[in-house]
Design a protein around this motif. Structure first.
Motif, PDB file in Angstrom:
ATOM      1  N   LEU A 878      -6.981  46.994 -31.651  1.00 13.78           N
ATOM      2  CA  LEU A 878      -7.948  47.916 -32.243  1.00 13.78           C
ATOM      3  C   LEU A 878      -7.877  49.293 -31.592  1.00 13.78           C
ATOM      4  CD1 LEU A 878     -11.009  45.526 -32.715  1.00 13.78           C
ATOM      5  CD2 LEU A 878      -9.515  46.472 -34.497  1.00 13.78           C
ATOM      6  N   GLN A 879      -7.617  49.330 -30.296  1.00 14.30           N
ATOM      7  CA  GLN A 879      -7.501  50.633 -29.636  1.00 14.30           C
ATOM      8  C   GLN A 879      -6.281  51.387 -30.142  1.00 14.30           C
ATOM      9  OE1 GLN A 879      -5.228  51.891 -27.153  1.00 14.30           O
ATOM     10  NE2 GLN A 879      -6.426  53.799 -27.016  1.00 14.30           N
ATOM     11  N   ALA A 880      -5.164  50.654 -30.308  1.00 19.43           N
ATOM     12  CA  ALA A 880      -3.952  51.294 -30.819  1.00 19.43           C
ATOM     13  C   ALA A 880      -4.129  51.779 -32.255  1.00 19.43           C
ATOM     14  CB  ALA A 880      -2.774  50.323 -30.738  1.00 19.43           C
ATOM     15  N   GLU A 881      -4.985  51.079 -33.023  1.00 20.67           N
ATOM     16  CA  GLU A 881      -5.239  51.458 -34.413  1.00 20.67           C
ATOM     17  C   GLU A 881      -6.173  52.655 -34.523  1.00 20.67           C
ATOM     18  OE1 GLU A 881      -4.380  49.498 -37.696  1.00 20.67           O
ATOM     19  OE2 GLU A 881      -2.725  49.535 -36.261  1.00 20.67           O
ATOM     20  N   GLY A 882      -6.815  53.022 -33.413  1.00 22.44           N
ATOM     21  CA  GLY A 882      -7.704  54.181 -33.431  1.00 22.44           C
ATOM     22  C   GLY A 882      -9.037  53.940 -34.102  1.00 22.44           C
ATOM     23  N   VAL A 883      -9.522  52.696 -34.140  1.00 25.15           N
ATOM     24  CA  VAL A 883     -10.794  52.399 -34.793  1.00 25.15           C
ATOM     25  C   VAL A 883     -11.949  52.966 -33.979  1.00 25.15           C
ATOM     26  CG1 VAL A 883      -9.862  50.276 -35.790  1.00 25.15           C
ATOM     27  CG2 VAL A 883     -11.070  50.178 -33.615  1.00 25.15           C
ATOM     28  N   GLN A 884     -13.042  53.208 -34.668  1.00 31.86           N
ATOM     29  CA  GLN A 884     -14.254  53.696 -34.026  1.00 31.86           C
ATOM     30  C   GLN A 884     -15.263  52.559 -33.952  1.00 31.86           C
ATOM     31  OE1 GLN A 884     -14.590  56.917 -32.742  1.00 31.86           O
ATOM     32  NE2 GLN A 884     -12.382  56.894 -33.205  1.00 31.86           N
ATOM     33  N   LEU A 885     -15.723  52.258 -32.761  1.00 36.07           N
ATOM     34  CA  LEU A 885     -16.665  51.165 -32.550  1.00 36.07           C
ATOM     35  C   LEU A 885     -17.921  51.685 -31.869  1.00 36.07           C
ATOM     36  CD1 LEU A 885     -14.186  48.461 -31.132  1.00 36.07           C
ATOM     37  CD2 LEU A 885     -14.929  48.737 -33.506  1.00 36.07           C
ATOM     38  N   ARG A 886     -18.928  50.860 -31.909  1.00 37.09           N
ATOM     39  CA  ARG A 886     -20.100  51.137 -31.091  1.00 37.09           C
ATOM     40  C   ARG A 886     -20.503  49.846 -30.396  1.00 37.09           C
ATOM     41  NH1 ARG A 886     -25.096  51.952 -35.419  1.00 37.09           N
ATOM     42  NH2 ARG A 886     -25.147  49.806 -36.243  1.00 37.09           N
ATOM     43  N   SER A 887     -21.142  50.015 -29.257  1.00 43.04           N
ATOM     44  CA  SER A 887     -21.520  48.851 -28.451  1.00 43.04           C
ATOM     45  C   SER A 887     -22.928  48.382 -28.805  1.00 43.04           C
ATOM     46  CB  SER A 887     -21.468  49.198 -26.962  1.00 43.04           C
ATOM     47  OG  SER A 887     -21.874  48.094 -26.176  1.00 43.04           O
ATOM     48  N   LYS A 888     -23.100  47.075 -28.781  1.00 39.77           N
ATOM     49  CA  LYS A 888     -24.427  46.502 -28.993  1.00 39.77           C
ATOM     50  C   LYS A 888     -25.254  46.527 -27.717  1.00 39.77           C
ATOM     51  CE  LYS A 888     -22.512  43.192 -32.344  1.00 39.77           C
ATOM     52  NZ  LYS A 888     -22.310  41.740 -32.646  1.00 39.77           N
ATOM     53  N   TYR A 889     -24.578  46.858 -26.601  1.00 44.08           N
ATOM     54  CA  TYR A 889     -25.248  46.843 -25.306  1.00 44.08           C
ATOM     55  C   TYR A 889     -24.936  48.154 -24.582  1.00 44.08           C
ATOM     56  CZ  TYR A 889     -25.337  41.897 -26.476  1.00 44.08           C
ATOM     57  OH  TYR A 889     -25.528  40.704 -27.122  1.00 44.08           O
ATOM     58  N   PRO A 890     -25.933  48.809 -24.041  1.00 43.59           N
ATOM     59  CA  PRO A 890     -25.709  50.149 -23.479  1.00 43.59           C
ATOM     60  C   PRO A 890     -24.922  50.150 -22.178  1.00 43.59           C
ATOM     61  CG  PRO A 890     -27.980  49.457 -23.145  1.00 43.59           C
ATOM     62  CD  PRO A 890     -27.362  48.429 -24.030  1.00 43.59           C
ATOM     63  N   ASP A 891     -25.131  49.137 -21.335  1.00 43.57           N
ATOM     64  CA  ASP A 891     -24.492  49.120 -20.017  1.00 43.57           C
ATOM     65  C   ASP A 891     -23.736  47.806 -19.848  1.00 43.57           C
ATOM     66  OD1 ASP A 891     -25.561  51.624 -19.009  1.00 43.57           O
ATOM     67  OD2 ASP A 891     -27.496  50.586 -18.988  1.00 43.57           O
ATOM     68  N   VAL A 892     -22.436  47.926 -19.633  1.00 41.64           N
ATOM     69  CA  VAL A 892     -21.576  46.758 -19.580  1.00 41.64           C
ATOM     70  C   VAL A 892     -20.800  46.737 -18.266  1.00 41.64           C
ATOM     71  CG1 VAL A 892     -19.471  45.750 -20.560  1.00 41.64           C
ATOM     72  CG2 VAL A 892     -21.321  46.467 -22.068  1.00 41.64           C
ATOM     73  N   LEU A 893     -20.695  45.552 -17.681  1.00 40.43           N
ATOM     74  CA  LEU A 893     -19.800  45.324 -16.544  1.00 40.43           C
ATOM     75  C   LEU A 893     -18.656  44.464 -17.053  1.00 40.43           C
ATOM     76  CD1 LEU A 893     -19.378  45.646 -13.395  1.00 40.43           C
ATOM     77  CD2 LEU A 893     -20.223  43.297 -13.243  1.00 40.43           C
ATOM     78  N   LEU A 894     -17.441  44.975 -16.959  1.00 39.53           N
ATOM     79  CA  LEU A 894     -16.262  44.294 -17.491  1.00 39.53           C
ATOM     80  C   LEU A 894     -15.504  43.594 -16.380  1.00 39.53           C
ATOM     81  CD1 LEU A 894     -14.102  43.743 -19.715  1.00 39.53           C
ATOM     82  CD2 LEU A 894     -13.100  45.966 -19.087  1.00 39.53           C
ATOM     83  N   HIS A 895     -15.211  42.308 -16.590  1.00 39.04           N
ATOM     84  CA  HIS A 895     -14.320  41.571 -15.704  1.00 39.04           C
ATOM     85  C   HIS A 895     -13.095  41.141 -16.497  1.00 39.04           C
ATOM     86  CE1 HIS A 895     -12.583  38.788 -12.899  1.00 39.04           C
ATOM     87  NE2 HIS A 895     -12.732  37.778 -13.742  1.00 39.04           N
ATOM     88  N   GLY A 896     -11.933  41.610 -16.092  1.00 43.55           N
ATOM     89  CA  GLY A 896     -10.704  41.279 -16.801  1.00 43.55           C
ATOM     90  C   GLY A 896     -10.137  39.942 -16.368  1.00 43.55           C
ATOM     91  N   HIS A 897      -9.719  39.143 -17.336  1.00 45.16           N
ATOM     92  CA  HIS A 897      -9.037  37.884 -17.063  1.00 45.16           C
ATOM     93  C   HIS A 897      -7.698  38.191 -16.380  1.00 45.16           C
ATOM     94  CE1 HIS A 897      -6.618  34.287 -17.999  1.00 45.16           C
ATOM     95  NE2 HIS A 897      -7.754  33.636 -18.154  1.00 45.16           N
TER      96      HIS A 897
END
Length: 998
Positions: A878-897
């Motif tokens: 989706l990032q490579a496709e250039g799509v526009q998204l919005r988050s359902k949550y304002p503050d996110v902590l990301l943990h990568g697998h």
């Protein structure tokens, strides 16, 4: 690895007296038989002391039994200093504490096993650091740096480790403890006379050093090479005014001027002695203020010798560092998984670049310096491009690429690798083009390739001839090149060891470097400290030939049988070369950063590093797991090697590998230990059968079709019964404290039938969603969320229904089954690939299996390559496709697998979040969560310890702040639920298409 039964009186006494760990089993001895050099020597025993009392006790016992001793830190030595034939003492596991910091006076007191970067992490809030900065700083111990007199990238500002060692405490071979610190002539004379209650042995040392220096003062003044980066021989010049002086450089410039009287300090002999005089117990280090601001200009050249010719001019601009990277390093940096995302600062295809750094008081001040420098270079037509790196992140990427230079050179397919045997020479910068040009011509004459990098600013270019040490003719060429380089270094007034020390590779050149009188003085000094010559024998004094076949890791005695493997290891050239891809540089021993190796970060055991595991496989593969190389070819049968690879010793070393694949991207040599572990596990299954636990977990996708839906309640009910958990633990090895993942009552297909059909827009692009086993039967709601997201973004979604990715079988070494079933899965996916349809995955471990593992496992290489080209993670797509998204949550902590970070990265998620209004996405600076498929179910306590390293504290803080935790891996989500009772979400649950108005 548990200690084995003692096999000699020495080992028996040592085991009973030392409170730490003592090992003499062949596997552990083999792990300590090598370092980052191309040498190998089996120790008799390995001791891991708890404290300095243990060290002294071990030394006394070894001295009594006349057993040689070698002290070892991170084992990152490139010259062969950190192993020996007797007792190896490893201080890195327990003796790794910062004992005291005095910020006001600018010093710290530390134990020898403290890692340089870990020390500096403690010092950073104080605005201070321990300044020497070798490329191995993420795992180099202070003890090793002192033993080797390390310097690094910024030595033209900070000098060497000797310039930052104020004092130290050292244990001699007989257990005598010396306090080595600065003193005036009067205090030295009192000690030499045995006054102040000084131990007679200590008085003998002080008296002997004084007499030795006085006797050879003229030779010391005349013969010591006058280059700042000399780290060869013993530092007798530190006790003679003006000896070896090479100009005002480094933090002690004023103190070492020719007309200044030097303070007597015995620690100056310990620094650079490579453990041949004693074992370091403690050190007091000088601390230096951190630079306020830095900037880098990368000068690009079309010709490598032209880059070297520019160094004297560049040095007039007072840079803090000038580091060379040649074309071979730069090209590899652009494609290597460990560096490709960091190499954006490389412009075009330069023959060489010079990373030129400046210090300043403010960002504005240093930016002006860098711009002025770049303008000057352009005006003088020095280089063809001069990009400025002013942001910290840009500079970090450039310096990390530089630090990985050694691995980038050796990470090539096949046995021909850039080898370290003339890389340490230091010559005046004015003659660099002549010296390096001569080396290039010599290599071309012999048909040998080469590459080079490192410290142009001080005349230390790490020149690496490309040698296959398995070949007799290449070993002969190595000797010829070394002899040529040595004569040229002598001609130019340089020194053969300018950073990495003498060790085995350069020790044999010491007599010719210093002449007979000084070499005799070195022998006398060694005998004074170590009368029986038990301390790290064969280093500095009585060094063997650099091509001694008994010491070369891949010498004439090295033989392997061609073992049949399931994986093809196409990128490395076969199983043997995949194992030998590890060069021992030890990046897997880093702490507090990255992911590799999570079990080592918890245990601090060498066997739990990628290096340790690769060494174990190499030893087994070459018939050396019993301790010594096999004597005849008859012992090196395929059956014998396969038996060793599947044997108990290798299995024990591999047991705590989480198969996280971090080594594939974080190891500069891209050693994929997950793949190698799976291979060795299959060999073990061939010999001993498949354990029940491996069958249940590996074949879980087959069983899942019977466990979801109407039967899901059975598993949930049984899992709540303690007797069932106890029985299940005994049968499978799955810890009773772990709740098993629950199957859903409805399959993904059932939920889709209940969902209103969505008609895609005309001409909508088709995307294939790989509906993995977990999505189908455990978390079907994630499948629905992914379909909603993709369709909301305007895509037509097709479920792959291709079968399992085989990750469970791969992780349990069921490679024969995975090969057959995996080929079926790839054939099903190939239908989509041949139509050019992207295949997106939700589970990172499934994506890595489809893109990386199965293509190398199956026989049809073209099929694997076709499918792998179209497999990606949903966020990357989706990032490579250039799509526009919005988050359902304002503050996110990301943990990568782990697999996500290793193959795909988390950059796409962060970039998508950056484009969302009113959204923050912080990625936690943590490694593996500790679950890693079934690992956390089988190693409960260690799994928790790994999580507590960095991840769990960060998640607790985030939850307390009301943040939403995002983790794309099912293992990660279960780990956070089981230990922290945190319900982490998959990324697809947290975003939705942005309205067109946004």
């Amino acid at each position: 690895m548990p200690p084995d039964v003692a096999t000699s009186p020495f080992e028996e006494v040592l085991r009973s007296a030392v409170r730490g760990e003592v090992y003499s089993d062949p596997a552990t001895r083999g792990l300590y038989a090598t370092d980052a050099s191309h040498y190998q020597q089996q120790p008799r025993v390995v001791a891991v002391p708890r404290d300095e009392a243990d060290v002294v006790t071990a030394l006394k016992i070894a001295h009594e039994h006349r057993v040689p001793t070698t002290a070892r830190g991170g084992g990152t030595a490139l010259s062969g200093q950190s192993f020996g034939p007797g007792m190896v003492i490893d201080c890195s596991k327990f003796m790794n504490q910062v004992l005291e910091i005095n910020a006001e006076e600018g010093w710290a007191r530390v134990q020898p096993g403290v890692v340089r970067d870990q020390l500096n992490a403690e010092l950073k809030p104080l605005g201070l650091h321990f300044a020497p900065d070798p490329a191995t700083s993420s795992r180099a111990t202070v003890g090793g740096m002192i033993g080797n007199n390390s310097s690094g990238t910024r030595s033209m500002v900070y000098g060497k480790t000797i310039d930052h060692t104020l004092s130290c405490r050292v244990a001699l071979a007989d257990g005598t403890v010396l306090e080595c610190g600065p003193m005036d002539d009067e205090a030295w004379q009192r000690r030499a006379a045995g006054g102040d209650g000084v131990d007679p042995r200590e008085a003998e040392v002080y008296r002997g050093v004084r007499d030795l220096v006085n006797r050879h003062q003229d030779a010391i003044t005349a013969k010591f090479p006058r280059v700042m980066r000399r780290v060869s021989g013993y530092n007798l010049d530190e006790f003679v005014d003006g000896a070896g002086y090479c100009g005002p450089i480094g933090p002690r410039a004023d103190a070492i001027a020719p007309d200044a009287h030097r303070t007597w300090n015995l620690s100056n002999l310990i620094v650079g002695s490579e453990g041949t005089l004693g074992v370091l117990l403690e050190a007091k280090l000088r601390l230096t203020p951190l630079p306020h601001a830095t900037a880098v200009c990368v000068v690009h050249f079309d010709d490598d010798l032209a880059s070297l010719a520019a160094v004297p001019t560049i040095n007039t601009h007072n840079p803090s560092a000038v580091e060379l990277l040649d074309r071979s390093v730069l090209r590899e940096a652009k494609v290597n998984p460990a560096t490709k995302d960091m190499a954006t600062w490389i412009k075009g295809d330069p023959a060489a670049v010079l990373l030129t750094e400046f210090f300043g008081d403010t960002p504005e001040d240093v930016a002006t310096k860098a711009r002025t420098f770049a303008d000057a270079m352009r005006n003088q037509k020095v280089g063809y491009a001069h990009p400025l790196l002013l942001e910290h992140s840009q500079q970090h990427d450039a310096w990390e690429t530089r630090k990985l230079g050694l691995g980038l050179i050796s990470n090539v397919k096949g046995p021909v690798k850039g080898q370290a045997f003339v890389e340490d020479a230091c010559v005046p910068v004015e003659v660099l083009p002549e010296y390096i040009g001569g080396l290039q011509a010599k290599c071309c004459e012999l048909g040998i390739g080469y590459s080079m990098y490192a410290h142009a600013s001080v005349g230390v270019i790490h020149f690496r001839p490309a040698i296959d040490l398995h070949r007799d003719d290449h070993r002969e060429a190595m000797q010829q090149i070394a002899e040529y380089a040595f004569t040229q270094v002598q001609k130019h007034g340089g020194v053969f060891a300018g950073e990495h020390g003498d060790g085995i590779v350069r020790g044999g050149f010491i007599p010719r470097t210093f002449g007979p009188e000084l070499y005799d003085a070195f022998v006398r000094l060694k005998t004074l400290f170590d009368p029986r010559h038990l301390m790290n024998p064969g280093k500095i004094i009585d060094s063997p030939s650099m091509t001694d076949p008994k010491l070369l890791r891949y010498g004439s005695q090295y033989r392997v049988a061609e073992v049949s493997s399931q994986f093809h290891y196409r990128d490395q050239g076969g199983f043997r070369l995949a194992v030998e891809q590890c060069n021992g540089v030890g990046a897997c021993r880093k702490l507090g950063s990255g992911t590799m190796c999570p079990s080592y970060m918890a245990t601090r055991d060498e066997k739990d590093t990628t290096r340790g595991r690769a060494n174990a496989l190499r030893l087994a593969m070459s018939g050396q797991m019993g301790g010594d190389t096999a004597d005849d070819d008859s012992e090196l049968t395929v059956q014998a090697m396969t038996t060793a690879l599947g044997g108990d010793a290798v299995h024990e070393v591999l047991d705590l590998c989480l198969s996280c694949k971090a080594c594939k991207s974080e190891c500069p040599n891209a050693v994929d230990m997950a793949k190698l572990k799976a291979e060795a596990t299959q060999m073990r299954h061939n010999q001993h059968g498949i354990p029940l636990g491996a069958k249940l977990i590996g074949r879980m996708p087959d069983a899942s079709r019977f466990m979801f839906g109407p039967f899901a309640w059975i598993g949930k009910t049984l899992d709540r019964l303690p007797p069932y958990r106890v029985l299940f633990e005994k049968l499978t090895g799955i810890d009773r404290r772990r709740p098993l993942p629950a199957f859903a009552s409805l399959h993904l297909h059932s939920l889709l039938k209940q969902r209103p059909a969505q008609e895609p827009a005309a001409g909508a692009k088709t995307v294939v969603l790989f509906n993995d086993t977990y999505t189908n039967t455990m978390e079907p709601h994630l499948g629905l969320a992914a379909i909603d997201l993709l369709e909301g973004c305007g895509y037509r979604v097709v479920l792959a229904n291709a079968g399992c990715c085989q990750r469970p079988r791969l992780s349990k070494g069921l490679l024969k089954e995975a090969k057959i079933l995996g080929q079926h899965t790839l054939r099903n996916l190939d239908v989509y690939a041949q139509q050019g349809w992207p295949i997106v995955c939700l589970e990172p471990s499934c994506a890595s299996a489809l893109k990386d593992d199965l293509p190398d496992l199956i026989e049809d290489e073209a099929l694997g390559r076709r499918v792998a080209e179209y497999v990606t993670m949903i966020d990357v797509f989706l990032q490579a496709e250039g799509v526009q998204l919005r988050s359902k949550y304002p503050d996110v902590l990301l943990h990568g697998h782990c697999h996500q970070k290793a193959l795909f990265g988390t950059k796409a998620i962060r970039q998508l979040a950056d484009a969302m209004p009113n959204t923050t996405c912080e990625e936690v600076d943590a490694g593996c969560c500790g679950m890693a498929g079934s690992f956390g179910y089988e190693h409960h306590d260690l799994s928790e310890q790994i999580g507590e390293d960095r991840l769990f504290p960060a998640v607790r803080d985030a939850v307390a702040q009301g943040k939403t935790v995002v983790a794309c891996g099912i293992s990660c989500r279960h780990q956070l639920h089981d230990f922290l009772d945190v319900e982490a979400k998959h990324w697809v649950e947290t975003v939705e298409p942005a309205p067109e108005s946004e």
